[in-house]
Design an enzyme around this catalytic site. Sequence first.
Site, PDB file in Angstrom:
ATOM      1  N   ASP A   1     -25.760-106.911  -2.716  1.00  0.00           N
ATOM      2  CA  ASP A   1     -25.192-108.164  -3.220  1.00  0.00           C
ATOM      3  C   ASP A   1     -24.435-108.905  -2.128  1.00  0.00           C
ATOM      4  O   ASP A   1     -24.442-110.141  -2.077  1.00  0.00           O
ATOM      5  CB  ASP A   1     -24.258-107.890  -4.402  1.00  0.00           C
ATOM      6  CG  ASP A   1     -24.987-107.315  -5.608  1.00  0.00           C
ATOM      7  OD1 ASP A   1     -26.180-107.641  -5.782  1.00  0.00           O
ATOM      8  OD2 ASP A   1     -24.375-106.537  -6.367  1.00  0.00           O
TER       9      ASP A   1
ATOM     10  N   GLU B   1     -28.751-119.764  -3.665  1.00  0.00           N
ATOM     11  CA  GLU B   1     -28.791-118.390  -4.175  1.00  0.00           C
ATOM     12  C   GLU B   1     -29.753-117.559  -3.327  1.00  0.00           C
ATOM     13  O   GLU B   1     -30.799-118.052  -2.893  1.00  0.00           O
ATOM     14  CB  GLU B   1     -29.270-118.371  -5.631  1.00  0.00           C
ATOM     15  CG  GLU B   1     -28.580-119.374  -6.545  1.00  0.00           C
ATOM     16  CD  GLU B   1     -27.124-119.050  -6.801  1.00  0.00           C
ATOM     17  OE1 GLU B   1     -26.712-117.911  -6.503  1.00  0.00           O
ATOM     18  OE2 GLU B   1     -26.397-119.927  -7.285  1.00  0.00           O
TER      19      GLU B   1
END
Length: 410
Positions: free
Chosen positions: A17, A43
Amino acid sequence: MSKYVFTSESVTEGHPDKICDQISDSILDALLTQDPKSRVACETVVNTGLCLITGEISSSAEVDFNKLVRKVIHEIGYVGAKAGGFDANSCSVLIALDQQSPDIAQGVNEADDHSEDPLNQVGAGDQGIMFGYACNETPELMPLPISLAHRLARQLAACRHEQILPYLLPDGKTQVSVIYENDQPIAIDTILISTQHQSEINGISNEEEIRKKIAKDLWTEVVEPATKDLSLKPIKDKTNFLVNPTGKFVIGGPQGDAGLTGRKIIVDTYGGYARHGGGAFSGKDPTKVDRSAAYAARYVAKAIVASGLANKAEVQLSYAIGIAKPVSILVETFGTGKLSNSELTEIIVDHFDLRPSAIIKDFDLQHLPKKFGGRFYRNTAAYGHFGRNDLQLPWEQVKEKAEELKTLIP
């Protein structure tokens, strides 16, 4: 007498992440460096051998996204024999970017509550709620558990980058449990470190022997250096110390788990010690109040605590898309305030300008990447956005504002 244990975690820059957060913020840095008015909502997704860039971007900047993405992955450490199924040179990089919606752009470009004041001309980029927090548990006015977790994660990464422990690989997590009594930290109960490592260390291949060696090395090279300047330290043979509890951690990074931008919002903020509005930071330009207003809320809360108006302060802001002024402002001091919460809220209204344009102007958020040589937001994308003494973050610089607020103490 109230006694309890509170736990917070951090992760290294090699966590899947966090790879995504750093890539998204590197793209933001590159775009703002060339075009400070860039609108960015970027993103990133990573999995075994794959990095996907998606989202919405409106900018006059020209950036080689493929080259930039590979550079970030390489710098994190996923390259060559240690890449583990996610190599900076060979992974697939897919770019799927659109322009910002004109409906959103309209709300940002011209606020519904605009007036002759230029700072009223820009509306919030979205609706939402943001929280800021500060407390006097540490010199940086952060909760102790998340402060310790970040210290350990940074030192773990340093041991890898500096080859102090050359068998370490990029992925890793830390977790710290602190014992509180009467809301004050009194001891470190448990430290947990999970770190990716090579399958064989100095000729040792036995799983249990490897784990024991890693545990011994991490206490000496990570735990002790990371906490040596603290008055409250972990104590060998008394503090519970857990290392790679499953036994081994060889397969990690994007090969072990997919990653996504914005999935570590508690690591990014206060370790769960304070509330969170739900919005992530990375990959978003400063017109997105998820980011800029969260920075402003931290600034307000820290200034209140630094001034002595309270020992703890949590500030909530809320916004409506296309509206410049906050819809609501709330402060909670958990019974530690020198003034009532309602009086402190009035002080915030009088002494802080929390319109998006004012926040962007006061912190210079659109020009920071260029000022710092093309890299600013990426530096916040691992090891927390708050309480960072290693970075020059404008929302942490509250000395002048705290002096101003001190005059209001009854």
